[in-house]
Scaffold this active site. Sequence first.
Site, PDB file in Angstrom:
ATOM      1  N   ASP A   8       2.942  -4.953   8.506  1.00 32.96           N
ATOM      2  CA  ASP A   8       4.099  -4.455   9.429  1.00 32.96           C
ATOM      3  C   ASP A   8       3.733  -3.253  10.303  1.00 32.96           C
ATOM      4  OD1 ASP A   8       4.159  -2.332   7.877  1.00 32.96           O
ATOM      5  OD2 ASP A   8       6.237  -2.392   7.128  1.00 32.96           O
ATOM      6  N   HIS A   9       4.357  -2.596  10.927  1.00 33.94           N
ATOM      7  CA  HIS A   9       4.209  -1.510  11.859  1.00 33.94           C
ATOM      8  C   HIS A   9       3.566  -0.303  11.214  1.00 33.94           C
ATOM      9  CE1 HIS A   9       8.209  -0.704  10.205  1.00 33.94           C
ATOM     10  NE2 HIS A   9       8.056   0.519  10.455  1.00 33.94           N
ATOM     11  N   CYS A  65       1.118  -2.704   4.566  1.00 34.09           N
ATOM     12  CA  CYS A  65       2.274  -1.987   5.301  1.00 34.09           C
ATOM     13  C   CYS A  65       1.696  -0.741   5.132  1.00 34.09           C
ATOM     14  CB  CYS A  65       3.535  -2.573   4.550  1.00 34.09           C
ATOM     15  SG  CYS A  65       3.627  -2.036   2.795  1.00 34.09           S
ATOM     16  N   GLY A  66       3.215   0.174   5.019  1.00 34.42           N
ATOM     17  CA  GLY A  66       2.973   1.613   5.213  1.00 34.42           C
ATOM     18  C   GLY A  66       2.291   2.239   3.808  1.00 34.42           C
ATOM     19  N   THR A  67       2.810   1.423   2.923  1.00 35.43           N
ATOM     20  CA  THR A  67       2.002   1.892   1.546  1.00 35.43           C
ATOM     21  C   THR A  67       1.346   0.728   0.964  1.00 35.43           C
ATOM     22  OG1 THR A  67       4.003   1.056   0.190  1.00 35.43           O
ATOM     23  CG2 THR A  67       3.951   3.416   0.724  1.00 35.43           C
ATOM     24  N   GLY A  68       1.607  -0.472   1.332  1.00 38.23           N
ATOM     25  CA  GLY A  68       1.021  -1.631   0.539  1.00 38.23           C
ATOM     26  C   GLY A  68       1.948  -2.197  -0.445  1.00 38.23           C
ATOM     27  N   ILE A  69       2.905  -1.230  -1.047  1.00 40.29           N
ATOM     28  CA  ILE A  69       3.700  -1.696  -1.946  1.00 40.29           C
ATOM     29  C   ILE A  69       4.761  -2.710  -1.656  1.00 40.29           C
ATOM     30  CG2 ILE A  69       5.453  -0.913  -3.592  1.00 40.29           C
ATOM     31  CD1 ILE A  69       4.277   1.910  -3.205  1.00 40.29           C
ATOM     32  N   GLY A  70       5.614  -2.670  -0.660  1.00 36.63           N
ATOM     33  CA  GLY A  70       6.664  -3.430  -0.293  1.00 36.63           C
ATOM     34  C   GLY A  70       5.951  -5.081   0.003  1.00 36.63           C
ATOM     35  N   HIS A  98     -11.678  -9.221 -12.170  1.00 38.97           N
ATOM     36  CA  HIS A  98     -10.954  -9.478 -13.451  1.00 38.97           C
ATOM     37  C   HIS A  98      -9.588 -10.290 -12.993  1.00 38.97           C
ATOM     38  CE1 HIS A  98     -12.688  -5.876 -15.698  1.00 38.97           C
ATOM     39  NE2 HIS A  98     -13.481  -6.692 -15.404  1.00 38.97           N
ATOM     40  N   ARG A 132     -13.106 -14.199 -20.431  1.00 36.06           N
ATOM     41  CA  ARG A 132     -11.897 -13.747 -21.201  1.00 36.06           C
ATOM     42  C   ARG A 132     -11.014 -13.557 -20.059  1.00 36.06           C
ATOM     43  NH1 ARG A 132     -15.451  -9.428 -21.153  1.00 36.06           N
ATOM     44  NH2 ARG A 132     -14.950  -7.542 -20.366  1.00 36.06           N
ATOM     45  N   HIS A 133     -11.405 -13.189 -18.899  1.00 34.89           N
ATOM     46  CA  HIS A 133     -10.491 -12.625 -17.824  1.00 34.89           C
ATOM     47  C   HIS A 133      -9.852 -13.905 -17.204  1.00 34.89           C
ATOM     48  CE1 HIS A 133     -12.067  -8.791 -17.606  1.00 34.89           C
ATOM     49  NE2 HIS A 133     -13.327  -9.247 -17.627  1.00 34.89           N
TER      50      HIS A 133
END
Length: 149
Positions: A8-9, A65-70, A98, A132-133
């Site tokens: 996004d922007h 995005c701005g934070t990467g979260i959304g 992992h 295991r991963h």
Amino acid sequence: MKIAIGCDHGGIVLKNAVIKAVVELGHEYEDLGTYDNQSVDYPDYGEKVAVAVASGNADKGIVLCGTGIGISIVANKVRGIRCAHITNEFCAQMAAEHNNANVIAMGGRINTEEDAYNMTKKFLTTEFAGGRHATRVDKIMAVEKNNLK
Ligand code: RB5
């Protein structure tokens, strides 16, 4: 490999650095937008990248995005996607080694272009460790199967 890229922007400031890393590693990429600084909604671009990866049109995805979260939350709503929100090279390595992440998310208001370049290189050059991963990643996918209709 073919890498789908979307932002996004708030994330567009990192896009050129990501593309530079992808191209230097000899991979192809598809830029699914956005293409300028005009305000847009990150779900539209997170979905485009996630669908490209889930459908096999791309091998891996990178969303910004701005934070990467959304945009990471959005990508993880698409069946088959394991999107890791990363903020440093160690996270980039672990996401591949992992978690066998097939998409990473970064934030243009969190990290620099240099960070994004280095994280992209680390993610794309690190192999999944398996063992295991693999058992744990299989359990992630079982949670998806059991809960996403
Ligand atoms: C857009 O202003 C911002 O909310 C978005 O880029 C992202 O940070 C959301 O998680």
